[in-house]
Design an enzyme around this catalytic site. Structure first.
Site, PDB file in Angstrom:
ATOM      1  N   GLY A 110       0.559  -5.026   0.959  1.00 24.55           N
ATOM      2  CA  GLY A 110      -0.623  -5.122   0.112  1.00 24.55           C
ATOM      3  C   GLY A 110      -0.330  -5.763  -1.238  1.00 24.55           C
ATOM      4  CB  ALA A 118      -0.900  -0.013   1.232  1.00 23.19           C
ATOM      5  CD  GLU A 137      -2.349  -7.706   2.973  1.00 26.16           C
ATOM      6  OE1 GLU A 137      -2.076  -6.537   2.641  1.00 26.16           O
ATOM      7  OE2 GLU A 137      -2.911  -7.981   4.041  1.00 26.16           O
ATOM      8  CD  GLU A 163       1.604  -5.554   5.671  1.00 27.36           C
ATOM      9  OE1 GLU A 163       2.424  -6.445   6.013  1.00 27.36           O
ATOM     10  OE2 GLU A 163       0.823  -5.683   4.722  1.00 27.36           O
TER      11      GLU A 163
HETATM   12  C1  HXC Z   1       5.093   4.279  -1.308  1.00 25.07           C
HETATM   13  C2  HXC Z   1       7.020   3.290  -2.027  1.00 25.07           C
HETATM   14  C3  HXC Z   1       6.647   2.066  -1.456  1.00 25.07           C
HETATM   15  C4  HXC Z   1       5.380   2.006  -0.789  1.00 25.07           C
HETATM   16  C5  HXC Z   1       8.551   1.812  -2.384  1.00 25.07           C
HETATM   17  N1  HXC Z   1       8.214   3.073  -2.585  1.00 25.07           N
HETATM   18  N2  HXC Z   1       7.621   1.163  -1.686  1.00 25.07           N
HETATM   19  N3  HXC Z   1       6.244   4.386  -1.945  1.00 25.07           N
HETATM   20  N4  HXC Z   1       4.645   3.146  -0.742  1.00 25.07           N
HETATM   21  N5  HXC Z   1       4.902   0.892  -0.254  1.00 25.07           N
HETATM   22  C6  HXC Z   1       8.976   4.106  -3.284  1.00 25.07           C
HETATM   23  C7  HXC Z   1      10.155   4.568  -2.481  1.00 25.07           C
HETATM   24  O1  HXC Z   1       9.776   5.521  -1.522  1.00 25.07           O
HETATM   25  C8  HXC Z   1      11.033   5.144  -3.545  1.00 25.07           C
HETATM   26  O2  HXC Z   1      10.567   6.414  -3.895  1.00 25.07           O
HETATM   27  C9  HXC Z   1      10.782   4.232  -4.745  1.00 25.07           C
HETATM   28  O3  HXC Z   1       9.533   3.586  -4.461  1.00 25.07           O
HETATM   29  C10 HXC Z   1      11.839   3.159  -4.890  1.00 25.07           C
HETATM   30  O4  HXC Z   1      11.989   2.505  -3.649  1.00 25.07           O
HETATM   31  P1  HXC Z   1      13.419   2.305  -2.939  1.00 25.07           P
HETATM   32  O5  HXC Z   1      13.153   2.087  -1.503  1.00 25.07           O
HETATM   33  O6  HXC Z   1      14.351   3.400  -3.299  1.00 25.07           O
HETATM   34  O7  HXC Z   1      13.905   0.967  -3.660  1.00 25.07           O
HETATM   35  P2  HXC Z   1      14.810  -0.191  -3.047  1.00 25.07           P
HETATM   36  O8  HXC Z   1      15.969   0.372  -2.285  1.00 25.07           O
HETATM   37  O9  HXC Z   1      15.093  -1.120  -4.182  1.00 25.07           O
HETATM   38  O10 HXC Z   1      13.880  -0.931  -1.963  1.00 25.07           O
HETATM   39  C11 HXC Z   1      12.708  -1.583  -2.428  1.00 25.07           C
HETATM   40  C12 HXC Z   1      11.810  -1.972  -1.209  1.00 25.07           C
HETATM   41  C13 HXC Z   1      11.560  -0.699  -0.349  1.00 25.07           C
HETATM   42  C14 HXC Z   1      12.522  -3.027  -0.356  1.00 25.07           C
HETATM   43  C15 HXC Z   1      10.550  -2.542  -1.773  1.00 25.07           C
HETATM   44  O11 HXC Z   1      11.097   0.351  -1.194  1.00 25.07           O
HETATM   45  C16 HXC Z   1      10.550  -0.896   0.725  1.00 25.07           C
HETATM   46  O12 HXC Z   1      10.836  -1.477   1.783  1.00 25.07           O
HETATM   47  N6  HXC Z   1       9.318  -0.418   0.494  1.00 25.07           N
HETATM   48  C17 HXC Z   1       8.259  -0.495   1.470  1.00 25.07           C
HETATM   49  C18 HXC Z   1       7.681  -1.872   1.520  1.00 25.07           C
HETATM   50  C19 HXC Z   1       6.572  -1.979   2.556  1.00 25.07           C
HETATM   51  O13 HXC Z   1       6.775  -1.640   3.733  1.00 25.07           O
HETATM   52  N7  HXC Z   1       5.390  -2.431   2.109  1.00 25.07           N
HETATM   53  C20 HXC Z   1       4.259  -2.529   2.988  1.00 25.07           C
HETATM   54  C21 HXC Z   1       3.502  -1.237   2.994  1.00 25.07           C
HETATM   55  S1  HXC Z   1       2.204  -1.289   4.139  1.00 25.07           S
HETATM   56  P3  HXC Z   1      11.570   7.686  -3.984  1.00 25.07           P
HETATM   57  O14 HXC Z   1      10.671   8.834  -4.289  1.00 25.07           O
HETATM   58  O15 HXC Z   1      12.280   7.767  -2.674  1.00 25.07           O
HETATM   59  O16 HXC Z   1      12.497   7.331  -5.131  1.00 25.07           O
HETATM   60  C22 HXC Z   1       1.010  -2.152   3.399  1.00 25.07           C
HETATM   61  C23 HXC Z   1      -0.237  -2.248   4.183  1.00 25.07           C
HETATM   62  C24 HXC Z   1      -1.187  -3.192   3.571  1.00 25.07           C
HETATM   63  O17 HXC Z   1       1.131  -2.643   2.324  1.00 25.07           O
HETATM   64  C25 HXC Z   1      -2.553  -2.886   4.021  1.00 25.07           C
HETATM   65  C26 HXC Z   1      -3.561  -3.370   3.062  1.00 25.07           C
HETATM   66  C27 HXC Z   1      -3.367  -2.948   1.661  1.00 25.07           C
END
Ligand code: HXC
Length: 264
Positions: free
Chosen positions: A115, A71, A118, A138
Site C-alpha cells: 500500500g 497496509a 500504491e 502482497e
Molecule cells: C505492520 C509493519 C509493517 C506492515 C513493518 N512493520 N511493516 N507492521 N504492517 N506493513 C513493523 C514490523 O512488524 C516491526 O515492528 C517494525 O515495523 C520494523 O520492521 P522490521 O521488519 O523489524 O524492519 P526491517 O527488518 O528493516 O524490515 C523492513 C521491511 C519489513 C522489509 C519493510 O518490515 C517488511 O517486509 N514489512 C512488510 C512489508 C509488506 O509486506 N508490505 C505489504 C503489506 S500488504 P516490531 O513491533 O516487530 O518492531 C499491503 C496490502 C495493500 O500493503 C492493500 C491495499 C492498501
C-alpha cells in the site's frame, strides 16, 4: 490541526506565491504502516490543504527509513470477507487522494511497499531518494495489491516489470524505478525534501487554475482513449483563455517581466 499519525506543515511561498502543504506520515515504530486511523487522517489533511485557497501544491512524505511499508498487516490479519466488504476496506478512506485537485508530489525515501507503493503511485509524481525501494510484496501474504497496484504499476513501468514485481515480490531500487519511469527523478537522500519542496514551490509560482487543469488533463490520459483525451484537453485549453491569468501570463512574457498571477 493535530493528528496522531501525521505531521502537517504549511511552508509559505516567496514573493507572495502560494504556500506548500507538507504531510509527513508518522508511525515510525511501524515504518508508517497504513492503518485506518492513518488513512482517515491523511484524507482529512489532504482535503484541508486542497480546500485552502493559500495552498498551491502538496508534498506527501515519510521518514528516511520508510515512506510506508504497506497496509498494516497486524490490523488486516484478523479481517474476514464481511469485514472488508461491508466496511469498504481501502475504498472508504483511500479514495480520498483521488479527489484532490491540486498537485500532490510523493517524496519517497526508504521502503515504499504494498500500500505504500500504491499510495506513492496515486500521487501525481514521485521524487525518490537514492535509498528508495519500491515493491508490491502482497503475494507473500497470500493476497494481491488492493489499492491500485495491479493497475497503476503496469501503466507506469509496463506489463513485464509489473508482473515481475507483483508475482515475485522483488523490490525495485531508485535507479531502476527511474529507468522504468515509475519516478520522475532520483536525488541524494539528504536532498529529498528540499528537492520536492523546490518542485512544489515552482508549481506554486504558476497560475493555480492552469496547474489544476493540467493535472486534470494528464490524469484524463489514464481514464480514456486518445481521441477523447485530446478533445478534453482542447476544451480545457480553450477554457483557460477565459482566465485573467492567461492575459497576465502572456502580457508578462511580452513585457519581459515576471507574471503576477491572481489565480483567477
Ligand atoms: C505492520 C509493519 C509493517 C506492515 C513493518 N512493520 N511493516 N507492521 N504492517 N506493513 C513493523 C514490523 O512488524 C516491526 O515492528 C517494525 O515495523 C520494523 O520492521 P522490521 O521488519 O523489524 O524492519 P526491517 O527488518 O528493516 O524490515 C523492513 C521491511 C519489513 C522489509 C519493510 O518490515 C517488511 O517486509 N514489512 C512488510 C512489508 C509488506 O509486506 N508490505 C505489504 C503489506 S500488504 P516490531 O513491533 O516487530 O518492531 C499491503 C496490502 C495493500 O500493503 C492493500 C491495499 C492498501
Amino acid at each position: 490541526m493535530d493528528y496522531e499519525n501525521l505531521l502537517t506543515e504549511r511552508r509559505s511561498g516567496a514573493d507572495g506565491a502560494l504556500a506548500v502543504g507538507i504531510v509527513t506520515l508518522h508511525r515510525p515504530k511501524q515504518l508508517n504502516a497504513l492503518n485506518d486511523g492513518l488513512m482517515d487522517e491523511l484524507g482529512h489533511a489532504l482535503a484541508a490543504f486542497d480546500a485552502d485557497e493559500g495552498i498551491g501544491c502538496i508534498v506527501l512524505t515519510g521518514s528516511d527509513k520508510a515512506f510506508a511499508a504497506g497496509a498494516d498487516i497486524g490490523a488486516m490479519a484478523s479481517y474476514g470477507y464481511m469485514d472488508v466488504y461491508l466496511g469498504q476496506y481501502i475504498t472508504r478512506n483511500w479514495e480520498a487522494l483521488r479527489e484532490v485537485r491540486k498537485p500532490v508530489i510523493a517524496a519517497v525515501a526508504g521502503f515504499a511497499l504494498g500500500g505504500g507503493c500504491e499510495l506513492a503511485m496515486a500521487c501525481d509524481f514521485i521524487i525518490a531518494a537514492e535509498s528508495a525501494k519500491f515493491g508490491q510484496p502482497e503475494i507473500k501474504l497470500g493476497i494481491i495489491p488492493g489499492a491500485g497496484g495491479t493497475q497503476r504499476l503496469p501503466r507506469a513501468v509496463g506489463k513485464s516489470k509489473a508482473m515481475d514485481m507483483v508475482l515475485t515480490a522483488r523490490m525495485m531500487d531508485a535507479a531502476e524505478a527511474e529507468r522504468a519511469g515509475l519516478v520522475s527523478r532520483v536525488v541524494p537522500n539528504e536532498r529529498l525534501l528540499d528537492e520536492a519542496l523546490a518542485a512544489a514551490a515552482m508549481i506554486c509560482g504558476y497560475s493555480l487554475p492552469s496547474v489544476m487543469m493540467a493535472k486534470q488533463c494528464v490524469n484524463r490520459a489514464f481514464e480514456t482513449g486518445l481521441a477523447d483525451g485530446v478533445s478534453h484537453e482542447r476544451s480545457v485549453f480553450h477554457a483557460l483563455f477565459a482566465t485573467e491569468d492567461q492575459k497576465e501570463g502572456m502580457a508578462a512574457f511580452a513585457g519581459k517581466r515576471k507574471p503576477a498571477f491572481k489565480h483567477r
